[in-house]
Motif scaffolding. Structure first.
Motif, PDB file in Angstrom:
ATOM      1  N   ALA A 170       0.852  -1.187   0.000  1.00  0.00           N
ATOM      2  CA  ALA A 170       0.000   0.000   0.000  1.00  0.00           C
ATOM      3  C   ALA A 170       0.889   1.239   0.000  1.00  0.00           C
ATOM      4  N   PHE A 171       0.439   2.286  -0.677  1.00  0.00           N
ATOM      5  CA  PHE A 171       1.247   3.496  -0.831  1.00  0.00           C
ATOM      6  C   PHE A 171       1.057   4.475   0.319  1.00  0.00           C
ATOM      7  N   ARG A 172       0.279   4.081   1.300  1.00  0.00           N
ATOM      8  CA  ARG A 172       0.198   4.756   2.585  1.00  0.00           C
ATOM      9  C   ARG A 172      -0.344   3.739   3.588  1.00  0.00           C
ATOM     10  N   ARG A 173      -0.224   4.041   4.859  1.00  0.00           N
ATOM     11  CA  ARG A 173      -0.614   3.047   5.860  1.00  0.00           C
ATOM     12  C   ARG A 173      -2.120   2.772   5.855  1.00  0.00           C
ATOM     13  N   GLU A 174      -2.879   3.727   5.463  1.00  0.00           N
ATOM     14  CA  GLU A 174      -4.322   3.506   5.339  1.00  0.00           C
ATOM     15  C   GLU A 174      -4.741   3.714   3.891  1.00  0.00           C
ATOM     16  N   GLY A 175      -3.949   3.133   2.997  1.00  0.00           N
ATOM     17  CA  GLY A 175      -4.167   3.305   1.560  1.00  0.00           C
ATOM     18  C   GLY A 175      -5.039   2.208   0.988  1.00  0.00           C
ATOM     19  N   TYR A 176      -6.329   2.471   0.902  1.00  0.00           N
ATOM     20  CA  TYR A 176      -7.290   1.448   0.476  1.00  0.00           C
ATOM     21  C   TYR A 176      -7.510   1.415  -1.030  1.00  0.00           C
ATOM     22  N   THR A 177      -6.938   2.376  -1.746  1.00  0.00           N
ATOM     23  CA  THR A 177      -7.058   2.380  -3.202  1.00  0.00           C
ATOM     24  C   THR A 177      -5.674   2.611  -3.812  1.00  0.00           C
ATOM     25  N   LYS A 178      -5.543   2.312  -5.102  1.00  0.00           N
ATOM     26  CA  LYS A 178      -4.274   2.497  -5.805  1.00  0.00           C
ATOM     27  C   LYS A 178      -3.854   3.963  -5.831  1.00  0.00           C
ATOM     28  N   SER A 179      -4.823   4.850  -5.835  1.00  0.00           N
ATOM     29  CA  SER A 179      -4.526   6.286  -5.935  1.00  0.00           C
ATOM     30  C   SER A 179      -4.315   6.940  -4.573  1.00  0.00           C
ATOM     31  N   ASP A 180      -4.440   6.172  -3.510  1.00  0.00           N
ATOM     32  CA  ASP A 180      -4.304   6.711  -2.160  1.00  0.00           C
ATOM     33  C   ASP A 180      -2.828   6.665  -1.767  1.00  0.00           C
ATOM     34  N   ILE A 181      -2.138   7.796  -1.909  1.00  0.00           N
ATOM     35  CA  ILE A 181      -0.686   7.848  -1.755  1.00  0.00           C
ATOM     36  C   ILE A 181      -0.300   8.890  -0.709  1.00  0.00           C
ATOM     37  N   HIS A 182       0.589   8.507   0.179  1.00  0.00           N
ATOM     38  CA  HIS A 182       1.222   9.445   1.103  1.00  0.00           C
ATOM     39  C   HIS A 182       2.715   9.289   0.883  1.00  0.00           C
ATOM     40  N   LEU A 183       3.331  10.287   0.243  1.00  0.00           N
ATOM     41  CA  LEU A 183       4.712  10.149  -0.191  1.00  0.00           C
ATOM     42  C   LEU A 183       5.644   9.843   0.975  1.00  0.00           C
ATOM     43  N   GLY A 184       5.444  10.507   2.090  1.00  0.00           N
ATOM     44  CA  GLY A 184       6.313  10.282   3.250  1.00  0.00           C
ATOM     45  C   GLY A 184       6.226   8.852   3.755  1.00  0.00           C
ATOM     46  N   GLU A 185       4.988   8.329   3.876  1.00  0.00           N
ATOM     47  CA  GLU A 185       4.823   6.964   4.368  1.00  0.00           C
ATOM     48  C   GLU A 185       5.330   5.940   3.364  1.00  0.00           C
ATOM     49  N   LEU A 186       5.144   6.208   2.078  1.00  0.00           N
ATOM     50  CA  LEU A 186       5.643   5.292   1.049  1.00  0.00           C
ATOM     51  C   LEU A 186       7.173   5.239   1.091  1.00  0.00           C
ATOM     52  N   LEU A 187       7.807   6.396   1.154  1.00  0.00           N
ATOM     53  CA  LEU A 187       9.272   6.426   1.209  1.00  0.00           C
ATOM     54  C   LEU A 187       9.796   5.763   2.481  1.00  0.00           C
ATOM     55  N   GLU A 188       9.048   5.905   3.557  1.00  0.00           N
ATOM     56  CA  GLU A 188       9.423   5.258   4.822  1.00  0.00           C
ATOM     57  C   GLU A 188       9.440   3.732   4.662  1.00  0.00           C
ATOM     58  N   SER A 189       8.437   3.189   3.977  1.00  0.00           N
ATOM     59  CA  SER A 189       8.399   1.745   3.722  1.00  0.00           C
ATOM     60  C   SER A 189       9.549   1.323   2.816  1.00  0.00           C
ATOM     61  N   LEU A 190       9.733   2.065   1.716  1.00  0.00           N
ATOM     62  CA  LEU A 190      10.752   1.692   0.736  1.00  0.00           C
ATOM     63  C   LEU A 190      12.163   1.808   1.299  1.00  0.00           C
ATOM     64  N   ALA A 191      12.359   2.713   2.258  1.00  0.00           N
ATOM     65  CA  ALA A 191      13.690   2.926   2.819  1.00  0.00           C
ATOM     66  C   ALA A 191      14.051   1.935   3.917  1.00  0.00           C
ATOM     67  N   TRP A 192      13.077   1.188   4.413  1.00  0.00           N
ATOM     68  CA  TRP A 192      13.347   0.257   5.508  1.00  0.00           C
ATOM     69  C   TRP A 192      14.197  -0.909   4.987  1.00  0.00           C
ATOM     70  N   PRO A 193      15.365  -1.165   5.578  1.00  0.00           N
ATOM     71  CA  PRO A 193      16.252  -2.219   5.076  1.00  0.00           C
ATOM     72  C   PRO A 193      15.589  -3.591   5.000  1.00  0.00           C
ATOM     73  N   GLY A 194      14.731  -3.881   5.970  1.00  0.00           N
ATOM     74  CA  GLY A 194      14.044  -5.168   5.957  1.00  0.00           C
ATOM     75  C   GLY A 194      13.132  -5.325   4.764  1.00  0.00           C
ATOM     76  N   PHE A 195      12.399  -4.264   4.417  1.00  0.00           N
ATOM     77  CA  PHE A 195      11.520  -4.356   3.253  1.00  0.00           C
ATOM     78  C   PHE A 195      12.328  -4.483   1.972  1.00  0.00           C
ATOM     79  N   GLN A 196      13.446  -3.776   1.889  1.00  0.00           N
ATOM     80  CA  GLN A 196      14.294  -3.881   0.698  1.00  0.00           C
ATOM     81  C   GLN A 196      14.759  -5.321   0.488  1.00  0.00           C
ATOM     82  N   LYS A 197      15.092  -6.003   1.575  1.00  0.00           N
ATOM     83  CA  LYS A 197      15.528  -7.401   1.474  1.00  0.00           C
ATOM     84  C   LYS A 197      14.374  -8.308   1.057  1.00  0.00           C
ATOM     85  N   VAL A 198      13.184  -8.058   1.585  1.00  0.00           N
ATOM     86  CA  VAL A 198      12.006  -8.836   1.183  1.00  0.00           C
ATOM     87  C   VAL A 198      11.712  -8.633  -0.299  1.00  0.00           C
ATOM     88  N   ALA A 199      11.734  -7.373  -0.732  1.00  0.00           N
ATOM     89  CA  ALA A 199      11.429  -7.057  -2.132  1.00  0.00           C
ATOM     90  C   ALA A 199      12.449  -7.687  -3.076  1.00  0.00           C
TER      91      ALA A 199
END
Length: 399
Positions: A274-303
């Motif tokens: 999800a592109f935000r923590r409460e992102g229920y649609t594809k267009s529901d984006i919070h740039l800060g929360e998305l970058l926070e997910s993408l920057a987490w080392p654990g998620f990078q390893k999963v991806a």
């Protein structure tokens, strides 16, 4: 405003925990803080309403123990409070020879977890349960049921209020400040002094935990699960619940078919970031929360490790034809035109720094807080048992 215990989060886990604390220690002054204007707005109100039996979970794990206990408590609570539910049962279906050993492992795990009357069924017998299903072998799980967890949550709150518990809606927690042997929970408009915080904040549980524990080694990664509804004229294709054999490498069960307690059939969900923590649609984006997910080392390893699976899930999210093809593994007769847009939920999935998607329930303690840091499915089914567990941890502080 002074309290013995403040619970952050008005979802089903927070409410069940409050209920159990008040039942175990009625004299304690307790309040629930919920950031929304009503309860059960997120994971509780956006799931498929399944009462899980405890089939999937590692024997002895918190999920297994709490699901079995929670299941029994949930049934008893709903019978006592006249809450509608239906123990309709489900089938788990192997559609290829490669899945049969995994199906057998599930059967053994279910028996180890104490499920009664589990039944292995062959190709012909599958048709007796679900006439339109495709499969080589399966398991019939009679304990599985369907319910509306928002109805359950509202009843929990009613019982909490009867016992003197309070709830404050529209109170987003901004900080927790420690001082003089207690702490103050600071919201946008108020402050609440308490001896103990119980964090049941779901999709924001890691952020709340970091307010009292800076060295938290996990992050909540939000995964959206999207559903389709089967059109009414094709609802006869599904009698009850049809599940695939899940991929053991992931904490998701795969796309399946679920009869709903209020009528209709849901198909899904997939599992995409999800592109935000409460992102229920594809267009529901919070740039800060998305970058926070993408920057987490654990998620990078999963991806990096599971990019092919992730790409497939994302492709199905944008392609109704691909989603339909996945459903046709279980139900060959289903066609793209039989599906219409349904809802979506977001799963709060804890991910550690080393790339582990934490599979079990996870409860962490620090000086002033008990943090429920990972409580995805089957948390709704398990809610009263999780409430027991957290209540016991919390009340030790007062004994």
């Amino acid at each position: 405003m002074k309290y013995d215990i403040i619970i952050i989060g008005g979802g089903i886990v927070g409410l069940a925990t409050a209920l159990k604390i008040k039942r175990d220690s009625p004299s304690l002054k307790l309040a629930i803080l919920e950031k929304e204007k009503s309860i059960a707005n997120h994971q509780t109100g956006h799931n498929s309403g399944v009462i899980h039996s405890g089939l999937y979970y590692k024997p002895g794990s918190m999920k297994a123990l709490n699901c079995i206990s929670g299941y029994n408590q949930m049934i008893a609570f709903c019978e006592e409070e006249n809450i509608p539910f239906d123990l309709c049962g489900k089938i788990v279906v192997a559609t290829s020879k490669e899945e049969i050993p995994l199906l057998n492992n599930l059967f053994e795990r279910g028996n180890q977890n104490g499920l009664e009357n589990l039944k292995k069924i062959g190709k012909d017998e599958l048709k007796e349960y679900e006439p339109h299903v495709n499969g080589l072998e399966g398991i019939h799980v009679p304990q599985t049921g369907i319910i509306d967890y928002k109805v359950v949550a509202r009843k929990y709150l009613e019982k909490i209020k009867e016992q003197g518990g309070e709830i404050f809606l529209g109170e987003t927690v901004k900080d927790i400040a420690e001082q003089n042997g207690s702490c103050t929970v600071i919201t946008k408009g108020n402050s609440f002094q308490t001896k103990l915080v119980v964090n049941c904040a779901g999709l924001y549980s890691d952020r709340v935990a970091r307010m009292t524990e800076e060295k938290l080694n996990l992050k909540i990664i939000p995964f959206r699960g999207e559903y389709y509804k089967i059109k009414k004229e094709k609802s006869h294709l599904v009698k009850d619940l049809i599940y695939p054999v899940p991929n053991p490498a992931f904490p998701f069960l795969g796309v399946h078919f679920t009869r709903m307690i209020d009528g209709g059939i849901e198909a899904g969900p997939n599992a995409v970031l999800a592109f935000r923590r409460e992102g229920y649609t594809k267009s529901d984006i919070h740039l800060g929360e998305l970058l926070e997910s993408l920057a987490w080392p654990g998620f990078q390893k999963v991806a990096w490790k599971y990019w092919q699976t992730g790409f497939g899930e994302m492709y199905r999210s944008f392609s109704k034809a691909a989603f339909t093809k996945a459903l046709q593994k279980l139900l060959p007769e289903i066609q793209k035109e039989d599906l219409e847009a349904g809802g979506a939920g977001v799963r709060a999935q804890a991910c550690d720094r080393n790339g582990g998607l934490i599979d079990d329930f996870l409860i962490l303690e620090d000086k002033f807080a008990v943090n429920v840091c990972n409580a995805p499915s089957p948390a709704a089914t398990s809610s009263l048992a999780i409430g027991d567990t957290v209540s016991q941890i919390a009340l030790k502080r007062f004994n």
